[in-house]
Design an enzyme around this catalytic site. Structure first.
Site, PDB file in Angstrom:
ATOM      1  N   ASP A 267      28.591  27.166  46.590  1.00  0.00           N
ATOM      2  CA  ASP A 267      28.728  28.599  46.353  1.00  0.00           C
ATOM      3  C   ASP A 267      27.751  29.413  47.196  1.00  0.00           C
ATOM      4  O   ASP A 267      26.557  29.102  47.255  1.00  0.00           O
ATOM      5  CB  ASP A 267      28.492  28.881  44.857  1.00  0.00           C
ATOM      6  CG  ASP A 267      28.637  30.344  44.513  1.00  0.00           C
ATOM      7  OD1 ASP A 267      29.757  30.860  44.603  1.00  0.00           O
ATOM      8  OD2 ASP A 267      27.614  30.974  44.163  1.00  0.00           O
ATOM      9  N   GLU A 304      30.962  28.200  50.883  1.00  0.00           N
ATOM     10  CA  GLU A 304      31.381  29.593  50.817  1.00  0.00           C
ATOM     11  C   GLU A 304      30.304  30.400  51.545  1.00  0.00           C
ATOM     12  O   GLU A 304      29.131  30.329  51.186  1.00  0.00           O
ATOM     13  CB  GLU A 304      31.499  30.087  49.379  1.00  0.00           C
ATOM     14  CG  GLU A 304      31.932  31.546  49.308  1.00  0.00           C
ATOM     15  CD  GLU A 304      31.592  32.240  48.003  1.00  0.00           C
ATOM     16  OE1 GLU A 304      32.162  33.304  47.726  1.00  0.00           O
ATOM     17  OE2 GLU A 304      30.726  31.727  47.257  1.00  0.00           O
ATOM     18  N   HIS A 333      41.434  38.544  54.086  1.00  0.00           N
ATOM     19  CA  HIS A 333      41.445  40.003  54.249  1.00  0.00           C
ATOM     20  C   HIS A 333      42.595  40.457  55.140  1.00  0.00           C
ATOM     21  O   HIS A 333      43.274  41.450  54.841  1.00  0.00           O
ATOM     22  CB  HIS A 333      40.111  40.465  54.841  1.00  0.00           C
ATOM     23  CG  HIS A 333      38.920  40.162  53.973  1.00  0.00           C
ATOM     24  ND1 HIS A 333      39.025  39.772  52.667  1.00  0.00           N
ATOM     25  CD2 HIS A 333      37.576  40.204  54.238  1.00  0.00           C
ATOM     26  CE1 HIS A 333      37.814  39.581  52.159  1.00  0.00           C
ATOM     27  NE2 HIS A 333      36.931  39.838  53.094  1.00  0.00           N
ATOM     28  N   ILE A 402      40.518  37.989  43.005  1.00  0.00           N
ATOM     29  CA  ILE A 402      41.241  38.536  41.859  1.00  0.00           C
ATOM     30  C   ILE A 402      40.259  39.113  40.843  1.00  0.00           C
ATOM     31  O   ILE A 402      40.362  40.268  40.428  1.00  0.00           O
ATOM     32  CB  ILE A 402      42.100  37.456  41.183  1.00  0.00           C
ATOM     33  CG1 ILE A 402      43.063  36.822  42.174  1.00  0.00           C
ATOM     34  CG2 ILE A 402      42.880  38.055  40.011  1.00  0.00           C
ATOM     35  CD1 ILE A 402      43.793  35.616  41.627  1.00  0.00           C
TER      36      ILE A 402
END
Length: 600
Positions: A267, A304, A333, A402
């Site tokens: 992460d 990430e 994007h 989301i």
């Protein structure tokens, strides 16, 4: 002669650097006195070198033993920083857990590489109504039928409360008891492997959650002079950082070795502040490669990162960090804007098919170019001649994209059926590693909202207010922002598996299966050589052509019919919407696409 190994148990590497300290030992340089509380009996611990404390001779912590540590004159025992189980929550006693007791049935498993694979991201608590690992096993056949290769679990380590996205974890070596605990995790991985599915575990090493973090009481785990977006940074380069780095690396190796996991998603690695000559990520990659060689199966590290820095996925021999892959924000994007027309915030630079064309041919859109959102140049060039495209993991939606919308609405709630099929086609038939977020394959209508269950009222209030302030600053309608602490926010986010039987959802699910089968049927789709991808965008008419050897993918993102000059082509192998071949042209209806083969 090698020591005997119980059937189904993968032994730990015998190198000292990869050895895990025995349960009951603890690194605690801060206190002057440490006592082990074992099954309600107290034992003074003996100081060792480097700030370590060990139990007295003859005292061991066994499987299912409850234990903790009292520091200095404190009356309350704290959980073990390396605890494998917290059956009563992150504030209570630890419990011994021996992972080698599990009777693994995956001896024939040889692993699953990232190259050529398809990833499926899921959150254990909302993937099923029960929200457990055992319940998730019952849905694995759905993923096999879909054509998935790797299941990526959002963080499962222990957090305070009963439900959470997972990024507030504080007990890094545990599995949240509400999900079933560590043995349920072993059953899940075993079940995946028996079905030919690899497992990627999402891990968080850049911060700890706000409740239940006792690490600073033991030692200098945090860099209190520096902070990131989520709180104090982890101490990777200050005094005492050798043991902190060892703590992180041991955790990573634990998932891969003791739980047979096939890869880790790391992460927000841009928040790992490390000024040492060998970055933590490089050190981790070296250790994981050594473990992979020992186990005889591929182990993947996927970052990430919002840096657009290809050094993360460049081999160490070429001066890179040696990670296997990284998430691609630019792909998301560019696809999102071409589907929705939304150019707000960080989407501003991606408002044309040309942006998506660049991603398909250059890897990154921002490769040193000006970023209007950041007000500066961003990224550096991706070497398309040497770096395979499968190292970029791409998606049309994920938990962040989301959940970080004010209302947590999926794209299935704002796109028409054709657009959803276009979205799937672009993601699944590109040269990258595609990732599907749970429920996307049937156009789930359930939202994915940000939810927490902090028991502390002041923390719950601070999180709710912070969420509203965040979206107010971005000019969102704050009335749309659900209360993260409301249990209904969590329950609304659970998948409704009965949706698959609805006509539109069933049609979309079949389309995903069809696209994945097509991806498997032609090597052009999985060919990772970006220098062989040709892309031609027509920004005026909203179309994009992608040429993969003799195959041509032609897409019309616009809401009007378009004629696209293709040269001579055969009948479409697959169509979305309306596609009519003509003389060296292809007429596409609104929100339509076709995959055709060019004639020689």
């Amino acid at each position: 002669m090698s020591p005997a190994v119980a059937p189904g148990v993968v032994p730990a590497p015998v190198t000292a650097a990869s050895a895990t300290p025995p349960t009951g030992a603890v690194w605690a340089p801060h206190p002057n006195r440490v006592r082990l509380v074992l099954n309600d009996a107290e034992h003074p611990m003996e100081p060792g070198p480097g700030g370590w404390w060990v139990p007295p001779a003859g005292i061991t912590v066994g499987h299912d033993d409850d234990y903790g540590f009292r520091l200095d004159d404190e009356d309350t025992a704290l959980p073990d920083p390396r605890s494998r189980r917290q059956p009563d929550g992150v504030h209570q006693a630890s419990r011994g857990f021996d992972p080698s007791r599990y009777p693994w049935a995956d001896q024939a498993w040889t692993g699953r590489q990232l190259a050529g694979g398809i990833v499926y991201e899921l959150h254990v608590g909302t993937f099923t109504a029960a929200g457990t690992l055992d319940a998730a096993i019952e849905r694995l056949d759905h993923l096999v039928e879909l054509g998935i290769d790797l299941v990526e679990l959002m963080p499962v380590n222990g957090f305070n409360g009963t439900h959470n996205w997972g990024y507030d974890g504080v007990a890094w070596f545990t599995v949240q008891e509400d999900y079933g605990g560590p043995e349920a995790y072993q059953r899940f991985v075993d079940a995946c492997h028996r079905r030919g599915l690899g497992v990627i575990q999402d891990v968080v090493y850049n911060h700890l959650g706000p409740s239940g973090n006792y690490l600073p009481r033991y030692g200098p785990y945090l860099d209190q002079g520096r902070a990131n977006s989520w709180g104090e940074s982890v101490n990777l380069d200050g005094p005492g950082s050798d043991e902190v780095r060892r703590y992180i690396i041991d955790n990573a190796l634990m998932w891969l070795r003791d739980y047979h996991v096939d890869g880790l998603r790391l992460d927000a690695v841009h928040a790992l502040r490390d000024t040492r000559a060998t970055h933590l990520l490089q050190e981790l990659a070296i250790e994981v490669d050594a473990l992979s060689a020992y186990l005889g199966r591929p182990l993947s590290l996927i970052a990430e990162s919002d840096l657009n820095d290809p050094r993360l996925i460049t081999a160490r021999e070429a001066g890179g960090f040696g990670l296997d892959g990284q998430w691609s924000d630019d792909f998301h994007h560019a696809l999102y804007v071409n589907l929705t027309g939304d150019t707000s915030g960080y989407y501003a630079d991606f408002g044309s098919p040309s942006a998506l064309a660049k991603v398909f041919t250059a890897g990154f859109f921002h490769d040193g170019t000006p970023s209007s959102f950041r007000g500066r140049g961003h990224g550096r060039p991706f070497d398309v001649h040497r770096t395979p495209a499968w190292r970029l993991v791409v998606c049309s939606d994920n938990h962040d994209q989301i959940g970080n919308r004010a209302d947590g609405a999926r794209l299935s709630g704002r796109l028409d059926q054709r657009q959803l099929e276009l979205m799937a086609l672009v993601t699944l038939l590109g040269p990258f590693t595609p990732m599907i977020f749970m429920g996307e394959e049937w156009g789930a209508r359930t939202p994915w909202q940000y939810f927490t269950s902090h028991p502390e009222p002041e923390l719950a209030e601070a999180v709710a207010k912070g969420r509203i302030a965040e979206f107010a600053a971005m000019a969102w309608d704050v009335a749309l922002v659900p209360d993260p602490q409301d249990p209904e926010t969590f329950h609304r986010s659970k998948l409704d598996w009965s949706e698959q039987n609805q006509p539109e959802q069933a049609t979309l699910l079949n389309r995903y299966r069809e696209l994945i089968m097509l991806r498997r049927s032609r090597p052009e789709f999985t060919d990772p050589r970006l220098d062989r991808v040709l892309a031609e965008a027509d920004d005026e008419h909203g179309t994009l052509q992608l040429r993969r050897d003799r195959l041509l993918i032609v897409i019309n993102f616009s809401d009007r019919e378009a004629d696209v000059a293709t040269g001579p082509v055969g009948e479409p192998l697959l169509t979305v919407g309306d596609a009519v071949p003509g003389d060296d042209t292809l007429r596409l209806g609104r929100h339509s696409a076709a995959v055709v083969e060019r004639r020689r």
